[in-house]
Design a protein around this motif. Sequence first.
Motif, PDB file in Angstrom:
ATOM      1  N   GLY A 127       0.816  -1.202   0.000  1.00 29.42           N
ATOM      2  CA  GLY A 127       0.000   0.000   0.000  1.00 29.42           C
ATOM      3  C   GLY A 127       0.852   1.257   0.000  1.00 29.42           C
ATOM      4  O   GLY A 127       2.074   1.216  -0.177  1.00 29.42           O
ATOM      5  N   ASP A 128       0.203   2.377   0.250  1.00 28.63           N
ATOM      6  CA  ASP A 128       0.891   3.653   0.190  1.00 28.63           C
ATOM      7  C   ASP A 128       2.003   3.794   1.223  1.00 28.63           C
ATOM      8  O   ASP A 128       2.914   4.597   1.047  1.00 28.63           O
ATOM      9  N   TYR A 129       1.913   3.050   2.310  1.00 28.01           N
ATOM     10  CA  TYR A 129       2.902   3.186   3.370  1.00 28.01           C
ATOM     11  C   TYR A 129       3.805   1.957   3.484  1.00 28.01           C
ATOM     12  O   TYR A 129       4.507   1.792   4.472  1.00 28.01           O
ATOM     13  N   GLY A 130       3.783   1.106   2.464  1.00 27.53           N
ATOM     14  CA  GLY A 130       4.625  -0.080   2.487  1.00 27.53           C
ATOM     15  C   GLY A 130       6.107   0.233   2.528  1.00 27.53           C
ATOM     16  O   GLY A 130       6.913  -0.588   2.960  1.00 27.53           O
ATOM     17  N   VAL A 131       6.495   1.421   2.084  1.00 33.77           N
ATOM     18  CA  VAL A 131       7.896   1.803   2.122  1.00 33.77           C
ATOM     19  C   VAL A 131       8.424   1.817   3.554  1.00 33.77           C
ATOM     20  O   VAL A 131       9.608   1.549   3.801  1.00 33.77           O
TER      21      VAL A 131
END
Length: 758
Positions: free
Chosen positions: A311-315
Motif C-alpha cells: 500500500g501507500d505506506y509499504g515503504v
Amino acid sequence: MSPARLPRLPQPARLLTLALTLVLAIGLFAPSGHAAPAPAPAGRSAAPTPTGPAPQPATGTPERGDGERQFASADRRSPLPLDTRPAEARPAAKTLRPAAQPACNVGDFTGRTGSALVQQVTSVDTGCVNQLFQLTGTDANGAFREEQMTTVAYALRDASGDYPGDDSTAVEQLVLYLSAGYYVQWYHPADVGTYGTALQTAIRAALDAFFAGAHSRDVSSANAAILGEAVTLIDSAQENTRYLWVVKQLLNDYASATWNPAGMANAVNPVFTVLFRGHQLTGFETAVEADPSVLDALSGFVARNEDQVGGDYGVLEYNATKELARFLQYPGLQAKVRPLTEALAAQSAPSGRMVYQWAAVAEAVGHYDAANCSYYGTCNAVDRLKAGVLTVSYTCSPSIKLIAQSLDGSQLGTTCTSLTGQDAYVHSAVRDNGPVKDDHNGTIEVVVFHSSFDYQVLAAAIYGIDTNNGGIYLEGDPAAVGNQPRFLCYEAEWVRPAFQIWNLNHEYTHYLDGRFDMYGDFNAGMTTPTVWWVEGFAEYVSYSYRQVVNDGAVAAAARHTYKLSDLFDTVYGDQERVYRWGYLAVRYMLEKHRADVDAVLARYRVGDWPGARALLKTTIGTSYDADFDSWLTACANGACATTPTVPQVPECTAADTRQLGADCGRGNVAATTGSYAHFYLLVPAGTQQVKITTSGGTGNADLYYNPGGWAYTDAYAARSAGPDNSETLTVTNPPAGYVYFSLYAQQGFSGVSVTSRF
C-alpha cells in the motif's frame, strides 16, 4: 548513495505521498553505465574532505544526484523516501526552495548576530530559510560559522520549552536554519569553517529540550513536519547514537490508523536515515550492542504493520526490514539479529505481495551473512527474484529485447514503437557511419519494473546496483564478445491510468550514443570532459524526439548562467548545468554549428579524446560565446518553445522513383497489405557501408535487402522487421553495382519515408 528523505511540500499542501526518486527523461553516468539522476544529496562517499555521514537538506531532495557510482560490493543503499512527485517537479540540487517562494535577502542573515539573527530567522517563513541551503563563499561563512549556529541552537533550546506542537513560535524555522548550516558546512567546509565542541554542546541542549517537550509527540499534521525535521537534524548534527532513544520511541509509538491520516509517517521515516547513517559513526555499534532494544523496536514495527505492505505506506515496512537486517554486519549482534531477520524471511516470498520484504532480507544476507543463506531460505536469491518478478519477455526487434514485470500487449507495442522509431531519429541527428570500432553491443536488453518502488527495491536486489536514481544504463565492456548491455527503468505510476516508462528515451539515447558515437566504455569516454555532449544529447533527443518542450532549460536560458566555452568543461556535479545547460549547449551547436559537431563526433568515434578536446577548447574556444548568449535570449523569448527537428536528407532526384542515391530519400511511400515497394541503389566500388532507414507513416512496413535482385520475404540477405515503420539495415562492404531493397507491407502502409546513406 545518499539517504533519501521526505521533501517538504509547498504550503499549504503538506500531504503524505509514497515513495521514490524519479526524474523525467534525464540520465547520469555511472561506471560502465549511465544512471538516471538521483534525488538526494550525495552521502558520505561523495564528500571530498569531511568525515562522518553528510547531513541532509531538511527542505527537499535535490532534483538529481551528484554522479553517484554503483555499489555492488557493499550494502550502501539508504532508506527510501516517502514521496511520489517526479524529481522534475522538485527543486534542483542545492536550490531547495519551492519556485513560488519570494527571494530572501541573504544579507539579512549574514549581517546579523546574536538576538538580531534569531529574530530574523524566526520572522521569515520556511520557504525563505530553505533558500539558505545553497549558500557558498562569504555568505556561507556569514550565515553558518560556528558562532552563528551556536546562537541559533540555544534559541531552539529556549523555544522548545514552550513548543506548542505547531509552528506558531517559529520552531520549524530554527530547526531548518540549523539543518541548512550543517548541510552547507559539509559541502563547503573551507567557506564555513570548522564546527567544534561549542556547537556540539549547544545542539545537544537544543535537541534534548525539543524531544523532552510534551508536544513533540503530538499526533497531528501541525507537528508531523516539524518533528520530522527535528529527527533529520539529529542526523545532520551526527548525534545519531545519542538519540537512539528517540528512534525507538517513534518506532514503538507508531500506529498507522491514527498516525497516517495525520501525516505522521513523515516524522517516522527519517528515523531509518538516523539508523542508516549511524553505522558510519564511531560508537554506534557499541551503543546498540550495549542496548539492542532498538532491534526489537524495528522487528515489532514490521510485525505490527504487515498490512501496509503493498500500500501507500509499504515503504515504511521495507525501510524497517532493511535497517534491521543491516545489523547482521556485526558479529556481536548476529545472535540477536539472525532469528529476527529469519522470521521476516519466513513470512515473505520472492514473489507476490511480500516480495519487497523478502528482497530486503535477501539483499542484506547476501552482503553480511551469505554463507548462512540456507538458514534464512534466501540462497539463489537473484535467480528466484528474476523468476518471480520479471515474468514478461518480448522481442521488439533484432536489436531490442524487453523484460518486464507487468506490461500487457498494448504497452509492449507502445514501448517498442517508441524505441524503434528513435533509431532513425538519432542516426539522422548524428550522421554516423555505423557502430564504432570494437563495439559488439548489438542487442540492448530493456528491463521495465512496474513502479518506481519496484525498481528501487527489486532492481537493487536483482542487479546489485544503486537505485537512488530514475533508471540506469549498464553498458559493460562493448569490446567483449557476449557482453550484454541493458538499461533498467520503470513505469511512472504517478501518471496512471496513462502509460509511461520513465526515462525510456533518454536512457535509450545513451545506448545508441555509446554504440555509434563514443569509442570504448564509459571510463574511456570520461578521460576528458564529454558530459556536455553525453547528457546534453540524451536530453536533446528525449525532448525533441517526443516533441516535448524543455521548460526547465528555457527557464535556465533566461538566467544566462554559463558561457558556451565553460559548458565544454562540464563534469558531473551541478545538475542544472549537466542536464539543462547540456541540452542548451547541444541544441545550439546542432542548430548553429553543425560542421563543428560533426568534427567533434568524428574524434569521439575513434577515441581521440584529446583531439576532440582541442577542437572545443582551442579551435572553437570562446569564439561562439557572444553568439551563444544572444541565442539564449532568443531561446528564453520563445525560440525554444518549439521542439527542434532533425535535418532530413533531401529527396532523391533520379527520374525513376524507385532509385535511391547517396544521402537522399523518398517520401510518401505506400503499399497495400501483402504487397511491396521496391528500391534499388547503385553502389560505387570501394563503398564501405550502405545504410537504409524507414520511418513515419501508418501501417507496418518491413525492410528487406538482396544484393542480387529484387528483395522478397523469401529472397533476401538481411531484413529489419519491427512492429512499425521504423526499420534500419546497415550493409557492410556491399558489392559494387546495383543492390536492392524492398518494403513489405506486413500491414498496409502509407506516408513512409525511405532514406539511404553511404
